[in-house]
Scaffold this motif. Structure first.
Motif, PDB file in Angstrom:
ATOM      1  N   ALA A  86       1.032  46.581  21.235  1.00  0.00           N
ATOM      2  CA  ALA A  86       1.570  45.334  21.099  1.00  0.00           C
ATOM      3  C   ALA A  86       2.927  45.563  22.084  1.00  0.00           C
ATOM      4  N   GLY A  87       3.373  46.904  22.017  1.00  0.00           N
ATOM      5  CA  GLY A  87       4.671  46.877  23.081  1.00  0.00           C
ATOM      6  C   GLY A  87       4.151  46.898  24.318  1.00  0.00           C
ATOM      7  N   LEU A  88       3.193  47.471  24.774  1.00  0.00           N
ATOM      8  CA  LEU A  88       2.766  47.512  26.217  1.00  0.00           C
ATOM      9  C   LEU A  88       2.434  46.236  26.580  1.00  0.00           C
ATOM     10  N   THR A  89       1.641  45.490  25.652  1.00  0.00           N
ATOM     11  CA  THR A  89       1.345  43.965  25.938  1.00  0.00           C
ATOM     12  C   THR A  89       2.728  43.143  26.297  1.00  0.00           C
ATOM     13  N   ILE A  90       3.665  43.360  25.380  1.00  0.00           N
ATOM     14  CA  ILE A  90       4.896  42.487  25.800  1.00  0.00           C
ATOM     15  C   ILE A  90       5.693  42.960  26.960  1.00  0.00           C
ATOM     16  N   LEU A  91       5.767  44.133  27.329  1.00  0.00           N
ATOM     17  CA  LEU A  91       6.163  44.767  28.556  1.00  0.00           C
ATOM     18  C   LEU A  91       5.914  44.046  29.581  1.00  0.00           C
ATOM     19  N   MET A  92       4.450  43.671  29.921  1.00  0.00           N
ATOM     20  CA  MET A  92       3.604  43.362  30.777  1.00  0.00           C
ATOM     21  C   MET A  92       3.730  41.812  31.038  1.00  0.00           C
ATOM     22  N   SER A  93       4.202  41.033  29.731  1.00  0.00           N
ATOM     23  CA  SER A  93       3.995  39.871  29.643  1.00  0.00           C
ATOM     24  C   SER A  93       4.960  38.864  30.284  1.00  0.00           C
ATOM     25  N   GLU A  94       6.237  39.437  30.219  1.00  0.00           N
ATOM     26  CA  GLU A  94       7.389  38.448  30.776  1.00  0.00           C
ATOM     27  C   GLU A  94       7.423  37.624  32.068  1.00  0.00           C
TER      28      GLU A  94
ATOM     29  N   PHE B  89      -1.100  40.631  49.874  1.00  0.00           N
ATOM     30  CA  PHE B  89      -0.534  40.988  48.599  1.00  0.00           C
ATOM     31  C   PHE B  89       0.895  40.864  48.458  1.00  0.00           C
ATOM     32  N   ALA B  90       1.605  39.747  49.440  1.00  0.00           N
ATOM     33  CA  ALA B  90       2.933  39.623  49.282  1.00  0.00           C
ATOM     34  C   ALA B  90       3.357  39.047  48.045  1.00  0.00           C
ATOM     35  N   TRP B  91       2.603  38.340  47.102  1.00  0.00           N
ATOM     36  CA  TRP B  91       2.953  37.788  45.979  1.00  0.00           C
ATOM     37  C   TRP B  91       3.379  39.069  44.955  1.00  0.00           C
ATOM     38  N   VAL B  92       2.508  40.194  45.240  1.00  0.00           N
ATOM     39  CA  VAL B  92       2.795  41.011  43.931  1.00  0.00           C
ATOM     40  C   VAL B  92       4.165  41.619  43.867  1.00  0.00           C
ATOM     41  N   LYS B  93       4.883  41.461  42.825  1.00  0.00           N
ATOM     42  CA  LYS B  93       5.894  41.953  42.302  1.00  0.00           C
ATOM     43  C   LYS B  93       5.776  43.194  41.528  1.00  0.00           C
ATOM     44  N   MET B  94       6.974  44.042  41.424  1.00  0.00           N
ATOM     45  CA  MET B  94       6.911  45.010  40.549  1.00  0.00           C
ATOM     46  C   MET B  94       7.989  45.156  39.593  1.00  0.00           C
ATOM     47  N   PRO B  95       7.808  44.255  38.493  1.00  0.00           N
ATOM     48  CA  PRO B  95       8.813  44.030  37.255  1.00  0.00           C
ATOM     49  C   PRO B  95       9.141  45.192  36.739  1.00  0.00           C
ATOM     50  N   VAL B  96      10.293  45.187  36.138  1.00  0.00           N
ATOM     51  CA  VAL B  96      10.594  46.518  35.433  1.00  0.00           C
ATOM     52  C   VAL B  96       9.800  46.655  34.157  1.00  0.00           C
TER      53      VAL B  96
ATOM     54  N   GLY C 195      -3.315  50.064  30.739  1.00  0.00           N
ATOM     55  CA  GLY C 195      -2.745  50.315  31.881  1.00  0.00           C
ATOM     56  C   GLY C 195      -3.680  49.557  32.732  1.00  0.00           C
ATOM     57  N   ALA C 196      -4.964  49.639  32.742  1.00  0.00           N
ATOM     58  CA  ALA C 196      -5.763  48.981  33.772  1.00  0.00           C
ATOM     59  C   ALA C 196      -5.425  47.308  33.959  1.00  0.00           C
ATOM     60  N   PHE C 197      -5.291  46.780  32.630  1.00  0.00           N
ATOM     61  CA  PHE C 197      -5.085  45.410  32.708  1.00  0.00           C
ATOM     62  C   PHE C 197      -3.617  44.952  33.194  1.00  0.00           C
ATOM     63  N   ALA C 198      -2.697  45.878  32.763  1.00  0.00           N
ATOM     64  CA  ALA C 198      -1.244  45.798  33.420  1.00  0.00           C
ATOM     65  C   ALA C 198      -1.284  45.834  35.161  1.00  0.00           C
ATOM     66  N   VAL C 199      -2.193  46.741  35.610  1.00  0.00           N
ATOM     67  CA  VAL C 199      -2.308  46.462  37.225  1.00  0.00           C
ATOM     68  C   VAL C 199      -2.794  45.102  37.669  1.00  0.00           C
ATOM     69  N   LEU C 200      -3.885  44.751  36.670  1.00  0.00           N
ATOM     70  CA  LEU C 200      -4.543  43.161  37.035  1.00  0.00           C
ATOM     71  C   LEU C 200      -3.413  42.133  36.983  1.00  0.00           C
ATOM     72  N   VAL C 201      -2.476  42.439  35.880  1.00  0.00           N
ATOM     73  CA  VAL C 201      -1.411  41.531  35.396  1.00  0.00           C
ATOM     74  C   VAL C 201      -0.584  41.164  36.745  1.00  0.00           C
ATOM     75  N   LEU C 202      -0.395  42.385  37.438  1.00  0.00           N
ATOM     76  CA  LEU C 202       0.668  42.176  38.792  1.00  0.00           C
ATOM     77  C   LEU C 202       0.079  41.888  39.944  1.00  0.00           C
TER      78      LEU C 202
END
Length: 486
Positions: A92-100, A447-454, A347-354
């Motif tokens: 749940a924590g990793l999901t919330i971190l990648m969601s905002e 991939f200019a749209w790719v941001k790296m939020p905290v 972790g793999a899905f977090a990369v896909l999110v970005l």
């Protein structure tokens, strides 16, 4: 009447459900707070939700050495439940971190998103700590209803609507099988308490061949196998994983899957352990089918979310091998594997999110061409997670598969372990193909749209640390898993 009331009060013991109570209180409070925040301002809600998970984690860990039983033996907060609670909270924590930032990019910054994740996690906790069929069913329903909403959260996207509706219809259908199986077991044994069921099987040998009991076992296994996406109950997985918001897809692949395995183990090891000869034979076949079908179909997938969906099916098959082994190494290996899988898959899905554009139409193999050149940090992270999913050392995936297959070999299931290793070898093709596309294809996009939020980067960093830590020094975590099994 007065004695009954006093007896009921004495058997409540809120300490047995305190982690989920804390989480639900936070969830309801956060849900109310969203009413007073401006539309689209969800960052405070996200941070409050993370704080809720941290507090709940501390409450869970506080009871590690002091098991609590309550509600007439319907709930038990033991080491098994606590171990799984930490997995749910991590997911749940990793999901919330990648969601905002993802929700803002997609245009669905909805405050209710975060409390729903908390309620889903609370339902998972009840499944892990339930020692009565009714408690497990209650937890399953709380978890499922929240997930139905989360899968269809993007109301303006046809894929998300389809994912929510399909998951709801098929999930409700599988729940009917599960509940009917519970009813048959109750009819055969006269109790829904797992310890009572085990006692009935031990004292009455005729129940082992009782048609009601056998049918109940098969129907309950069908319900759990649907939740873990095992063959032949896996057909919902690719469409739901593809259509749901990517962070929710990540969450579904780890948290609810671990909850289903926790309940599966409670019911079949504790309650139906006396029928192990019957259900291990059934699960032997299904484990092989799940490993083979998941990996073979994943080869033909060009959409990365669908590829990881079939990969998730295969990994459910690996974990089932530990249940078939039905020994200390195999059962504790499942707990270790669920923890490892949470880190590597999220972790793999977090990369896909970005990496995804708005609408995520670029999350294909061709869309990933040259990603390693344009975004080297994220590409290295993705490579680590893919190596772990393959099961290569020194990653958590290798350690997890080693323990699972070692349990099978120890119990004499040598061919099952061999087939699992061969199926895992098949997965090398489609995982390595992603890395080939990232590093050996000329970039089509900048991939200019790719941001790296905290938040997302913190989730990826935590996942990398988890994958490498569990792979390099798996011993302490495996020892905790051994302490946690029944």
């Amino acid at each position: 009447m007065e004695n009954l009331v006093q007896d009921a009060i004495q058997n409540v013991n809120m300490a047995a459900i305190m982690p989920s109570v804390v989480l639900c209180c936070f969830g309801m409070a956060i849900l109310l707070i969203t009413v007073f925040l401006p539309k689209g301002k969800t960052a405070p809600i996200a941070w409050l939700s993370l704080a809720a998970l941290v507090v709940t984690g501390l409450v869970s860990l506080a009871g590690w050495g002091e098991p609590q039983t309550g509600f007439y033996g319907a709930v038990q907060l033991d080491k098994f439940a606590t171990f799984f609670n930490i997995i749910f909270l991590l997911a749940a924590g990793l999901t919330i971190l990648m969601s905002e930032d993802y929700l803002k990019r997609e245009g669905y910054a909805i405050g209710e998103y975060y409390p729903l994740i908390l309620f889903t996690t609370a339902g998972a906790m009840w499944m892990a700590s339930g020692t009565d069929l009714m408690t497990i069913f209650l937890g399953l329903e709380v978890l499922s209803v929240s997930l139905y909403v989360l899968a269809g959260m993007f109301r303006g996207q046809l894929r998300s609507n389809e994912a929510g509706l399909k998951y709801f219809l098929l999930g409700a259908f599988s729940t009917c099988f599960l509940l009917y199986g519970m009813a048959l077991v109750y009819g055969a044994t006269g109790t829904t308490n797992l310890a009572g069921i085990a006692q009935a099987l031990q004292t009455d040998g005729g129940l082992l061949g009782n048609p009601l009991m056998v049918a109940g076992m098969v129907l309950m296994s069908s319900g759990f196998l649907f939740k873990i996406a095992a063959v032949p109950f896996h057909m919902w997985t690719p469409d739901v994983y593809h259509g749901a918001p990517t962070p929710i897809t990540a969450f579904m692949s780890a948290g609810p899957k671990a909850a289903a395995f926790a309940a599966f183990m409670r019911v079949f090891v504790v309650g139906l352990g006396g029928m192990a000869d019957q259900w291990t034979s059934l699960l032997w076949v299904l484990a092989v089918l799940t490993m083979v079908v998941g990996n073979v179909i994943a080869i033909s997938q060009t959409n990365l979310k669908r590829m990881l969906a079939y990969s998730s099916v295969a990994h459910a098959g690996y974990a089932l091998v530990g249940l078939v082994a039905f020994n200390e190494v195999g059962l504790s290996g499942i707990l270790f594997y669920m923890l490892a899988y949470t880190f590597m898959n999220l972790g793999a899905f977090a990369v896909l999110v970005l990496a995804g554009k708005k609408g995520e139409d670029n999350l294909t193999l061709d869309g990933f061409a040259g990603f390693g050149y344009r975004r080297p940090v994220l590409a290295v992270a993705m490579a680590i997670f893919l190596f772990s999913l393959m099961g290569l050392p020194p990653t958590a995936g290798f350690a997890g598969k080693f323990y699972i297959f070692a349990g099978a070999i120890k119990e004499g299931y040598i061919w099952l372990a061999v087939l699992g290793i061969l199926a895992s070898a098949v997965s090398l093709y489609y995982y390595l193909r992603v890395m080939v596309v990232m590093y050996f294809r000329d970039p089509v996009e900048d991939f200019a749209w790719v941001k790296m939020p905290v938040g997302a980067m913190v989730s990826i960093a935590i996942a990398i640390v988890g994958v490498l830590l569990l792979g390099i020094v798996p011993g302490p975590f495996m020892d905790l898993a051994r302490l946690a099994i029944f």
